[in-house]
Design a protein around this motif. Structure first.
Motif, PDB file in Angstrom:
ATOM      1  N   TRP A 544       0.757  -1.112   0.216  1.00 21.03           N
ATOM      2  CA  TRP A 544       0.107  -0.071  -0.168  1.00 21.03           C
ATOM      3  C   TRP A 544       1.044   1.256   0.070  1.00 21.03           C
ATOM      4  CZ3 TRP A 544      -0.701   4.312   2.561  1.00 21.03           C
ATOM      5  CH2 TRP A 544      -1.959   5.217   2.257  1.00 21.03           C
ATOM      6  N   GLU A 545       1.996   1.408   0.757  1.00 22.53           N
ATOM      7  CA  GLU A 545       2.714   2.298   0.947  1.00 22.53           C
ATOM      8  C   GLU A 545       3.579   2.489  -0.502  1.00 22.53           C
ATOM      9  OE1 GLU A 545       3.913   2.351   5.562  1.00 22.53           O
ATOM     10  OE2 GLU A 545       4.928   1.060   4.187  1.00 22.53           O
ATOM     11  N   ALA A 548       1.021   4.442  -2.576  1.00 26.99           N
ATOM     12  CA  ALA A 548       0.836   5.863  -2.136  1.00 26.99           C
ATOM     13  C   ALA A 548       2.037   6.659  -2.426  1.00 26.99           C
ATOM     14  CB  ALA A 548       0.727   5.725  -0.810  1.00 26.99           C
ATOM     15  N   ARG A 551       2.031   7.245  -6.144  1.00 25.40           N
ATOM     16  CA  ARG A 551       0.925   8.387  -6.431  1.00 25.40           C
ATOM     17  C   ARG A 551       1.298   9.686  -5.984  1.00 25.40           C
ATOM     18  NH1 ARG A 551      -2.465   4.369  -4.242  1.00 25.40           N
ATOM     19  NH2 ARG A 551      -2.701   5.543  -2.291  1.00 25.40           N
ATOM     20  N   ASP A 593      -5.414  -1.692  -7.193  1.00 22.74           N
ATOM     21  CA  ASP A 593      -4.294  -0.661  -6.960  1.00 22.74           C
ATOM     22  C   ASP A 593      -3.743  -0.146  -8.265  1.00 22.74           C
ATOM     23  OD1 ASP A 593      -3.157  -3.040  -7.306  1.00 22.74           O
ATOM     24  OD2 ASP A 593      -2.129  -3.310  -5.396  1.00 22.74           O
ATOM     25  N   THR A 680      -4.271  12.758  -4.366  1.00 19.06           N
ATOM     26  CA  THR A 680      -3.685  11.414  -4.783  1.00 19.06           C
ATOM     27  C   THR A 680      -4.287  10.306  -3.750  1.00 19.06           C
ATOM     28  OG1 THR A 680      -1.513  11.785  -3.632  1.00 19.06           O
ATOM     29  CG2 THR A 680      -1.859  12.455  -5.909  1.00 19.06           C
ATOM     30  N   ASP A 681      -4.754  10.501  -2.556  1.00 16.26           N
ATOM     31  CA  ASP A 681      -5.172   9.549  -1.626  1.00 16.26           C
ATOM     32  C   ASP A 681      -6.754   9.420  -1.819  1.00 16.26           C
ATOM     33  OD1 ASP A 681      -4.436   8.005   0.847  1.00 16.26           O
ATOM     34  OD2 ASP A 681      -5.722   9.448   1.935  1.00 16.26           O
ATOM     35  N   GLU A 683     -10.022   7.609  -2.806  1.00 15.01           N
ATOM     36  CA  GLU A 683     -10.209   6.216  -2.730  1.00 15.01           C
ATOM     37  C   GLU A 683     -10.408   5.761  -4.173  1.00 15.01           C
ATOM     38  OE1 GLU A 683     -14.083   5.551  -1.103  1.00 15.01           O
ATOM     39  OE2 GLU A 683     -13.264   5.734   1.157  1.00 15.01           O
ATOM     40  N   TYR A 685      -8.289   6.378  -6.406  1.00 15.02           N
ATOM     41  CA  TYR A 685      -7.089   6.051  -6.876  1.00 15.02           C
ATOM     42  C   TYR A 685      -6.389   4.815  -6.184  1.00 15.02           C
ATOM     43  CZ  TYR A 685      -7.698  10.675  -8.715  1.00 15.02           C
ATOM     44  OH  TYR A 685      -8.286  11.800  -9.497  1.00 15.02           O
ATOM     45  N   GLY A 687      -6.415   5.101  -2.391  1.00 15.93           N
ATOM     46  CA  GLY A 687      -6.189   5.684  -1.320  1.00 15.93           C
ATOM     47  C   GLY A 687      -7.053   5.349  -0.062  1.00 15.93           C
ATOM     48  N   THR A 688      -6.800   6.222   0.976  1.00 17.51           N
ATOM     49  CA  THR A 688      -7.627   6.305   1.999  1.00 17.51           C
ATOM     50  C   THR A 688      -8.843   7.050   1.990  1.00 17.51           C
ATOM     51  OG1 THR A 688      -6.611   7.736   3.157  1.00 17.51           O
ATOM     52  CG2 THR A 688      -5.546   5.584   3.481  1.00 17.51           C
ATOM     53  N   SER A 718       0.735  11.738   0.503  1.00 19.58           N
ATOM     54  CA  SER A 718      -0.070  12.408  -0.854  1.00 19.58           C
ATOM     55  C   SER A 718       0.295  13.826  -1.020  1.00 19.58           C
ATOM     56  CB  SER A 718      -1.408  12.433  -0.014  1.00 19.58           C
ATOM     57  OG  SER A 718      -1.418  13.560   0.860  1.00 19.58           O
TER      58      SER A 718
END
Length: 728
Positions: A544-545, A548, A551, A593, A680-681, A683, A685, A687-688, A718
């Motif tokens: 995930w990182e 992120a 992005r 992702d 960029t965070d 959802e 894309y 993200g959270t 982000s």
């Protein structure tokens, strides 16, 4: 003809067959004498209007035939082989020259515009007969012959005519046309027969690993891009949004149902063009498509600077690709390589038995890094050859620009050489004056002949004024790749976030020189090969990182001054390093992702195109303003982008730590409503989904050197972009 002349013809050492073969008037009888060379012929006759005139073999020289013909009437030769096969053909020695005295003079001077109009193989009518005219520059050759299936690859046949002192040889071969395979057999000045050479100005080639040139008729293509060509200049301008998708055509997509063959030009005209347009890129850049013998060079070691590689189809189909791109509003750039060429025996190396195209001294003429040869940039004929090649792609194929590879290696005589291993210039310095003059000439002539095109330098040093006009002392390129920005920012983003505070300057330093040139920010093929890993693989952290971080990096890149370039596969985060011999991992897009990352790149391109503040002052320091440059402990960066006075400014806010910054007070250029135009965070894309609910309100309270400020949520790893709402 004397007996020694007969023997030289049969031995292949005669250098002027036009002085001995063909028809000659006979003043005494009013008829014509005819001398013809016909290897392996049992009988030879001349045929005029259905009437046959047998020719007699010369005693002691049975492959040479003589006879008399009527004074008038075109003739053909009828050859009967020892096996009884009969072949009728026209005699090339019955035809006069095609090139004029001025053509030869200008070629010898290195001042002929559009060299490809005269050299190479051209399907033309000549003296009432259609055939192919061949012309090649080989000034130190004793003899040059065109060879192919049409003459059994026998260099004693079809010996060319020397055109004065220009070093050019020519011959018209009747009845040959499109698709004919040929090479040149050259007898060096010392009498050595050289390896067969491909035509330096061939318009087509045989499919590698075969190496023959191929006659291609470039006439008759029906372009449909007149409107594009007339209006393309603003699309390439420094004030335009320029977002480039870089592609290696051989590995973008492959057809698994046909043995994994690469995409064809016509297939690319549909699928690739549609994909790039749908992704919102403004330009498509193709890795070199000039013919090259080795797949693993990716095209960067070309031998055919006038031949689109046959790997994807013939020349007209390459035109189909360009035409289709223009129909979809895409400019097309092509990588072009004047810095070096390979040592393959059929190529340009020691072309006429001497170091003709290359510097003679290996300290100047050989690249140890690439095991390639270096053009003699100061030789007028070579400079003309390279300048014409640049113009050829722009004029004949409507390419909208050239990205010139390895410019740094051209500019410096000591490039990648230790002391004592290079030759200084006339002033004792390291600059290559001849290469500098050549680059200026290429940029001046290309842009003068083809209005609206761009030229781009891959130049990795601090050489001054690369993208400044020639008349102002510059090299004349439209743009320069910002290699320093690329190296610094990649070093920063691959650092674990906990240590990024110590690397803060790797982001800020690039802004100290960001407006010294017209820059393109390149994340190119060079960053995902030779063990460097993929872009996703460079990112630290868990899966995930990694996404992120990537992005956020792209968000920062699209918000940073400078035009954009992204290599294929990077838009969806391909996990594996690029492999030139396999297609991209399109199956990855089935994962959310990867699909989310591609969606982000598409939206970044849209926002970039539609927002003047993000592009129209890319090369103007007045279009950039720092908000946060020194928040190293938080790994935060913030800046404002400005367009024209009436354009809404954009704030680019970067959080390069995994910690969310809730309610962080940020200075903004003006009070009022600001729309969150990119996060960029988000959802969608991957993200959270943290953010600012689409908007923030800036109060007229100065902060960070700005007249207003707002409380902003910056999600982890982000980039958030805020755009000021219109006044009133």
């Amino acid at each position: 003809m004397t007996e020694p002349a007969f023997l030289k013809i049969m031995q292949g050492t005669a250098d002027d067959l036009f002085a001995h073969l063909g028809p000659r008037p006979m003043a005494r009888t009013g008829r014509r004498s005819l001398t013809a060379f016909a290897p392996r012929a049992r009988r030879l006759s001349a045929v005029i209007g259905g009437q046959s005139f047998p020719l007699t073999p010369v005693r002691g020289a049975p492959e040479i035939f003589v006879g008399e013909l009527p004074r008038e009437g075109a003739y053909a030769l009828e050859r009967t082989s020892a096996g009884g096969t009969t072949l009728t053909y026209r005699d090339p020695y019955a035809f006069g020259p095609v090139l004029g005295v001025m053509d030869s003079y200008l070629i010898g001077e290195g001042r002929l515009d559009r060299l490809w109009h005269k050299l190479g193989a051209h399907v033309i009518p000549h003296e009432g007969v259609r055939g192919t005219h061949f012309a090649v520059w080989a000034p130190h050759a004793r003899r040059v012959s065109v060879v192919g299936d049409f003459n059994g690859w026998d260099g004693r046949c079809d010996v060319m005519r020397r055109c004065g002192a220009s070093g050019v040889w020519e011959i018209f071969l009747p009845d040959l046309g499109e698709g004919t395979l040929y090479k040149y057999e050259i007898l060096g000045a010392d009498g050595t027969v050289l390896p067969l050479k491909a035509d330096p100005v061939a318009f087509g080639s045989q499919h590698p690993p075969e190496t023959a040139s191929m006659v291609r008729d470039l006439s008759g293509y029906g372009w449909h891009d007149g409107d594009w060509m007339a209006a393309r200049a603003p699309r390439n301008a420094v004030s335009a949004p320029i977002s480039i998708y870089e592609v290696h055509l051989g590995s973008w997509w492959r057809d698994d149902t046909q043995g994994g063959r690469p995409i064809s030009y016509r297939e690319a005209a549909r699928t690739l063009v549609d994909y790039v347009a749908d992704m919102g890129f403004t330009h498509l850049e193709l890795l070199p498509l000039a013919e090259h013998p080795f797949d693993g060079s990716w095209g960067y070691q070309p031998v055919g600077l006038f031949a689109p590689t046959i790997r994807h189809g013939p020349p007209h189909e390459f035109r189909d690709l360009i035409d289709a791109a223009h129909a979809r509003g895409l400019g097309v750039l092509m990588d072009w390589v004047p810095a070096h060429f390979p040592t393959d025996a059929h190529g340009l190396g020691r072309f006429d038995g001497t170091p003709l195209y290359e510097y003679a001294d290996p300290r100047e003429g050989f690249h140890r890094d690439w095991n390639t040869l270096i053009y003699d940039f100061g030789r007028p004929e070579v400079a003309n050859f390279l300048t014409s090649s640049a113009r050829y792609w722009l004029e004949e194929y409507h390419v909208d620009g050239l990205r010139v590879d390895a410019v740094a290696s051209m500019l410096y005589r000591d490039y990648s050489r230790d002391a004592g291993e290079w030759v200084p210039n006339k002033d004792g310095g390291r600059e290559n004056y001849e290469a500098i003059a050549l680059l200026r000439r290429i940029n001046t002539e290309a842009c003068g002949a083809c209005p609206g095109v761009m030229t781009v330098a891959e130049e990795s040093t601090a050489f001054p004024q690369v993208s400044r006009p020639v008349d102002a002392g510059g090299l004349g390129f439209s743009y320069k790749w910002n290699m320093g920005w690329m190296n610094d920012t990649l070093a920063y983003i691959r650092t674990d976030p906990i240590h990024r505070r110590h690397q803060h300057g790797q982001i800020t330093f690039g802004l100290t020189y960001a407006f010294s040139e017209n820059f393109i920010l390149p994340i190119s093929h060079d960053e995902v090969v030779h063990g460097k890993g993929s872009m996703l693989g460079k990112m630290p952290g868990n899966d995930w990182e990694k996404f992120a971080n990537l992005r956020a990096y792209y968000g920062m890149m699209w918000g940073h001054p400078g035009k954009k370039l992204l290599f294929m596969g990077q838009e969806f985060g391909q996990r594996a390093e690029w492999d030139y011999d396999a297609q991209l991992d399109w199956d990855a897009l089935a994962r959310p992702d990867h699909a989310g990352l591609r969606r982000l790149v598409r939206d970044l391109n849209r926002l970039y195109r539609e927002t003047p503040a993000l592009h129209c002052r890319d090369a103007d320091p007045g279009g950039f303003q720092w908000i946060l440059a020194d928040a190293a402990e938080e790994s935060l960066f913030a800046w404002a982008r400005h367009g024209a006075q009436t354009d809404a400014p954009v704030a680019v806010l970067c959080n390069f730590t995994p910690l969310p910054r809730e309610g962080r007070l940020i200075g903004l250029p003006r009070a009022g409503l600001w729309h969150e135009v990119l996060n960029t965070d988000a959802e969608i894309y991957g993200g959270t989904g943290r953010g600012n609910m689409g908007r923030v309100e800036a109060a007229p309270h100065p902060h960070d050197g700005q007249p207003a400020s707002a409380r902003v949520t910056l999600p982890p790893l982000s980039v958030v972009m805020l755009k000021a709402a219109p006044h009133g």
